[in-house]
Design an enzyme around this catalytic site. Structure first.
Site, PDB file in Angstrom:
ATOM      1  N   HIS A 213      -8.118  -4.507  -1.607  1.00 11.30           N
ATOM      2  CA  HIS A 213      -6.826  -4.017  -1.123  1.00 11.30           C
ATOM      3  C   HIS A 213      -6.136  -5.007  -0.191  1.00 11.30           C
ATOM      4  O   HIS A 213      -4.912  -5.013  -0.086  1.00 11.30           O
ATOM      5  CB  HIS A 213      -7.028  -2.679  -0.416  1.00 11.30           C
ATOM      6  CG  HIS A 213      -5.769  -1.900  -0.246  1.00 11.30           C
ATOM      7  ND1 HIS A 213      -4.983  -1.508  -1.311  1.00 11.30           N
ATOM      8  CD2 HIS A 213      -5.143  -1.449   0.862  1.00 11.30           C
ATOM      9  CE1 HIS A 213      -3.938  -0.839  -0.866  1.00 11.30           C
ATOM     10  NE2 HIS A 213      -4.003  -0.789   0.441  1.00 11.30           N
TER      11      HIS A 213
ATOM     12  N   ASP B  20      -9.421  -3.717  -6.299  1.00 10.24           N
ATOM     13  CA  ASP B  20      -9.021  -2.862  -5.181  1.00 10.24           C
ATOM     14  C   ASP B  20      -9.866  -1.590  -5.195  1.00 10.24           C
ATOM     15  O   ASP B  20      -9.732  -0.758  -6.080  1.00 10.24           O
ATOM     16  CB  ASP B  20      -7.532  -2.522  -5.306  1.00 10.24           C
ATOM     17  CG  ASP B  20      -6.949  -1.947  -4.035  1.00 10.24           C
ATOM     18  OD1 ASP B  20      -7.696  -1.275  -3.303  1.00 10.24           O
ATOM     19  OD2 ASP B  20      -5.752  -2.161  -3.778  1.00 10.24           O
TER      20      ASP B  20
ATOM     21  N   SER C 175       0.829  -1.191   0.000  1.00 16.11           N
ATOM     22  CA  SER C 175       0.000   0.000   0.000  1.00 16.11           C
ATOM     23  C   SER C 175       0.872   1.252   0.000  1.00 16.11           C
ATOM     24  O   SER C 175       1.605   1.474  -0.956  1.00 16.11           O
ATOM     25  CB  SER C 175      -0.956  -0.028   1.188  1.00 16.11           C
ATOM     26  OG  SER C 175      -1.929   0.957   1.058  1.00 16.11           O
TER      27      SER C 175
END
EC number: 3.4.14.5
Length: 909
Positions: A870, A837, A760
């Site tokens: 995610h 995502d 991330s």
């Protein structure tokens, strides 16, 4: 992309952190990495419980949905490696080439087989033992012994997660403190009951014990109901129960709601006229006589004296939300699903009206799954399900929000105009704190999060005013983040509090500290804490009887956490007695702060205990968890030793933790993996006990694993954190490179085998570091779900640190991953991303791939995880992420990337 204490695992600290849940196990491997990943996967059965994909159930699909295929692209031009001097020469050259390939791969296989079959080593010392000062080496190297290596499955599957008990504190009907809401386990005793903390095991008779639900099921019109979540009313006479939960976003869900009567042990639908209507949120009135709830984005109220439901709003729908947040407010502002607040006397309901009309939509494609109940149109079964999300990217229109009020007695809604508030298109309402006598505190910021205003609204008089206004840009050039811990302090002249007030966190001399504002309109607070340290998510609890405030802070060191108390007048600041000097504590207080659940989280084996607070003369203590199983496990396996220190870069002291392999030998040369997150205000280097992928790499792959909290991270003061404003990635990557160069000079480090990885924001940082380094220091990198262009991330998070793109074009250009030439100078790198995502959109990775293609960059690999969000866990993807990292680190650890770097990209779709 919220960060903070809720984040426990470094790799799971996303721009919005993936939830810390157990992931699916994996039963198939990428064909491109099968020679390595199955060696590990075959020898260790996973213990991970299954987990559904994000908000989607699998629809009709074949075996292809259970497998992943790495497609090796072999578009090489023949004249790149075969001389064009005749067929025989070509054939001869091909034979020589493939013989060399076979020899290299064969040699690697022998070396790797020797590596994975060699016996592990056991350390008899705790992996977190020794002094825990942030300065210098603080842990002893592992003592040579024979022990087991940690399997990858165990490291990522929750086997090493400390057992932890969650306490549901509840206030008694007459204000009694120290009560717990408990569910029976194993079918023994009443299903739901209230128990005094001093009788947590229910072995004694206690006047405070109350049975709420005798059985775990109830019946309504012959329908068997099994509650999944429960919320007792404040008077403990009714239980609000929810069934058939369906997950929405990270915090939000819908369900069917029921009112369960404690006396008769019977139930009825919350809305008798729509028992099957899916409700998004329901909240009790403080007076226990009503429930406010949102359904289909409209707000309703049900008075318990009537079976009818009254609509408070009627125009809610696709673009209008009442009483609940939209995606960006849920994710970045409230960190929850609630935008409804009752006044303390139950006379008013404050609720947020959110208008998304101007917010652009972003499509999320699902190729293998779709929401429950979704049926494609005839002959359209082969098309992906497309979910449209109202997602405001940086610079795009935000949802507009307004605070509305509902007068319960008069049954009317109204709004209150406040002078000098921010304009609708430049306002974020970030916190609402109900008070007494119709008073409400409202905190708002501008969309770039440097103007902060606090208003006091009087719902009785239907008027309000701004009582505080700060320009953070003028104070230190930084920003303000949403707060969720501001605490209302009611007046009590008998206790020395003549006026209402509130406790807030403020910037004081470059650090975050506690301040007490009283009366409500007073903009000048009484500082409760000061110094070169910071309070954390404070206050944690307030004892109003004794005017004592409890909080967690970094007073001992930035990487420690301790519990402190201070009087409301700012006197008697003290640490909780019997605390280890160097440790990481967390705490949960009863509503009256007379009792606490104290959680020791490291560096030794974590434990939990219930104790009476220092301001309570009860002197109660109960050991709740000692984690004996975890302690036994740590003595059976080879764990790395942890060494905490700081490194000076440009005059800033950066916290560092180095994980050294068991049987560490300073005369040997070790490969090094840098693991990072690095998001603004985050912290990865701390004293928590943690066994994860980094532990596995150090323990079982023989790496040194280093984590550096560079500039921009939290708890080292505002100057340390806010320097990254307007230029994300610049200072952070510089700090990682300088730290890596310093490690490369150590006698036990092989500077030709240095890698870096992150997820991330950490994925963004990995790519930015590789881009800035251009192969000078790091040879290899692995980026999971990375941001590559901050224009593609959500407006609330991005503009807080970068301003709007219109106001910082150069900063956005500098912060993007755009220098493909520099990336080509690295030996090799890997990018992984989930196609669904909803947080860091797959768009980020695709645009980077386009840049690489344009310049003909070949030295990378790519793995896409279909329908994963995610967190990347759909169809066992989470384990595959770590297997791919393991595969590549094994390559690097044995020096094979110098050969492998000439291969064309491996893209796994």
């Amino acid at each position: 992309m919220r960060v903070g204490s809720r984040i426990n695992d470094e790799e799971a600290m996303p721009l919005t952190a993936p939830e810390s849940r157990a992931r699916d196990s994996i039963d198939s491997s990428s064909t491109a990495s099968i020679s390595l990943t199955l060696v590990e996967g075959a020898s260790h059965a996973t213990t991970e419980p299954s987990k559904p994909a994000h908000n989607h159930n699998g629809r009709a699909q074949g075996n292809y949905a259970e497998k992943y295929r790495d497609d090796l692209e072999e578009d090489w031009e023949e004249d790149n490696y075969i001389p064009s001097n005749g067929k025989s020469n070509q054939r001869r050259t091909l034979i020589v080439f493939w013989l060399l390939v076979a020899l290299c791969v064969g040699g690697w296989a022998v070396a790797f087989l020797f590596f994975v079959t060699s016996p592990g080593n056991k350390t008899s010392t705790s992996p977190h033992s020794g002094s825990n000062s942030p300065e210098g080496d603080v842990t002893k190297p592992g003592i040579p012994a024979t022990g087991k290596k940690i399997p990858l499955d165990d490291a990522i599957g929750g086997v090493w997660s400390p057992a932890e008990h969650t306490i549901s504190w509840i206030t008694g009907a007459k204000g009694e403190d120290g009560l717990l809401l408990q569910k029976s386990e194993g079918g023994t005793g009443p299903y739901l009951h209230v128990e005094d903390v001093r009788n947590i095991h229910g072995t004694q008779s206690n006047n405070n014990s109350i049975v709420l639900m005798k059985e775990s099921v109830f019946f309504v019109n012959d329908e068997r109901i099994s509650p999944e979540k429960v919320w007792p009313s404040p008077d403990l006479k009714t239980v609000l129960a929810m069934t058939r939960e369906k997950k929405n976003w990270r915090h939000s869900f819908t369900g069917l709601y029921w009112l369960f009567d404690v006396e008769t042990q019977t139930a009825q639908p919350l809305d008798p006229d729509a028992p099957n209507g899916r409700i998004q949120l329901a909240t009790w009135s403080p007076t226990s006589d009503a429930v406010a709830f949102t359904r289909d984005n409209n707000l309703y109220i049900r008075n318990l004296t009537s079976k009818s439901v009254k609509a408070i709003t009627t125009d809610g729908g696709t673009n209008l939300f009442y009483g609940i947040p939209d995606w960006v407010y849920e994710e970045e502002v409230f960190e929850g699903n609630c935008a409804t607040w009752w006044s303390l006397d139950g006379k008013y309901i404050s609720y947020l009206r959110t208008n998304e009309t101007l917010v652009p939509e972003f499509p999320i494609d699902f190729y293998l799954s779709s929401p429950p109940g979704y049926s494609p149109k005839p002959n359209e079964e082969s098309y992906p399900y497309v979910q449209q999300i109202k997602y405001p990217k940086a610079g795009a229109p935000n949802p507009t929000v307004n605070l509305q009020f509902y007068d319960v007695e008069r049954e009317e809604s109204f709004s209150v105009d406040v002078k000098d508030t921010l304009k609708d298109d430049d306002r974020l309402i970030v916190e609402v704190i109900p008070g007494s006598k119709g008073k409400v505190l409202v905190r708002e910021t501008n969309r770039e999060s440097y103007i902060v205003k606090v208003a006091v609204i009087d719902a009785n008089k239907r008027e309000g005013k701004i009582v505080r206004s700060d320009n953070i840009d003028e104070i230190d050039g930084g920003w303000v983040e949403p707060s969720h811990t501001t605490t209302y302090i009611p007046a009590d002249p008998s206790a020395g509090r003549p006026d209402d007030g509130y406790i807030d966190t403020v910037i004081h001399e470059g650090y975050i500290h506690l301040a007490y504002f009283t009366p409500l309109e007073n903009p000048k607070p009484k500082m409760l804490t000061t110094g070169k340290w910071e309070v954390v998510a404070a206050p944690s609890g307030v004892d109003l009887k004794n005017n004592v405030v409890y909080f967690v802070a970094t007073k001992e060191s930035p990487i420690d956490r301790h519990v402190y108390s201070v009087k409301l007048d700012g006197s008697e600041l003290q640490m909780l007695k019997d605390s280890d000097k160097s440790a990481y504590y967390d705490v949960s207080f009863s509503h009256g702060a007379g009792y606490m659940l104290l959680k020791y989280q490291g560096p030794q084996i974590p434990w939990q205990k219930l104790i009476s607070s220092p301001s309570n003369a009860d002197n109660y203590i109960e050991i709740l968890e000692e984690n004996k199983k975890l302690a036994k496990l740590s003595n059976e396996f080879s764990l790395p030793s942890l060494h905490y220190s700081t490194i000076n870069v440009d005059g800033f002291e950066l916290p560092v933790v180095e994980r050294r392999p068991p049987n560490f030998d300073e005369t040997k040369k070790y490969p090094v993996l840098f693991q990072l997150y690095g998001g603004p205000g985050s912290q990865t280097v701390n004293k928590k006990f943690l066994v994860n992928f980094q532990t596995y790499v150090a323990s079982s792959l023989g790496y040194i694993v280093v984590t550096v909290d560079g500039r921009g991270t939290g708890f080292n003061g505002r100057k340390f954190k806010c320097i990254v404003r307007r230029n994300l990635g610049h200072y952070e990557s510089h700090d990682q490179i300088q730290a890596a160069k310093a490690w490369g000079k150590k006698p036990y480090v092989d500077k030709t085998r240095m890698a870096i990885w992150g997820w991330s924001y950490g994925g963004f940082m990995t790519l930015k570091t590789l881009e800035q380094d251009a192969g000078e220091t790091f040879q290899y990198g692995m980026a999971v779900a990375p941001v590559t262009n901050w224009r593609y991330y959500d407006s609330v998070y991005t503009e807080r640190y970068m301003h709007m793109p219109q106001n910082n074009e150069g900063g956005y250009e500098n912060a993007s991953i755009s220098n493909a030439t520099n990336l080509s100078q690295n030996t090799r790198f890997l990018i992984m991303h989930g196609s669904a995502d909803d947080n860091v959109h797959f768009q980020n990775t695709l645009t980077l791939l386009d840049k690489l293609d344009i310049l003909g960059v070949h030295n990378y690999d790519m793995h896409v995880f279909p329908d994963s969000n995610h967190g990347i866990y759909f169809h066992h993807a989470y384990k595959m992420v770590h297997q791919r990292k393991y595969f590549n680190l094994s390559f690097l650890g044995h020096g094979f990337f110098s050969f492998y770097s000439n291969f064309l990209p491996i893209r796994s779709f």
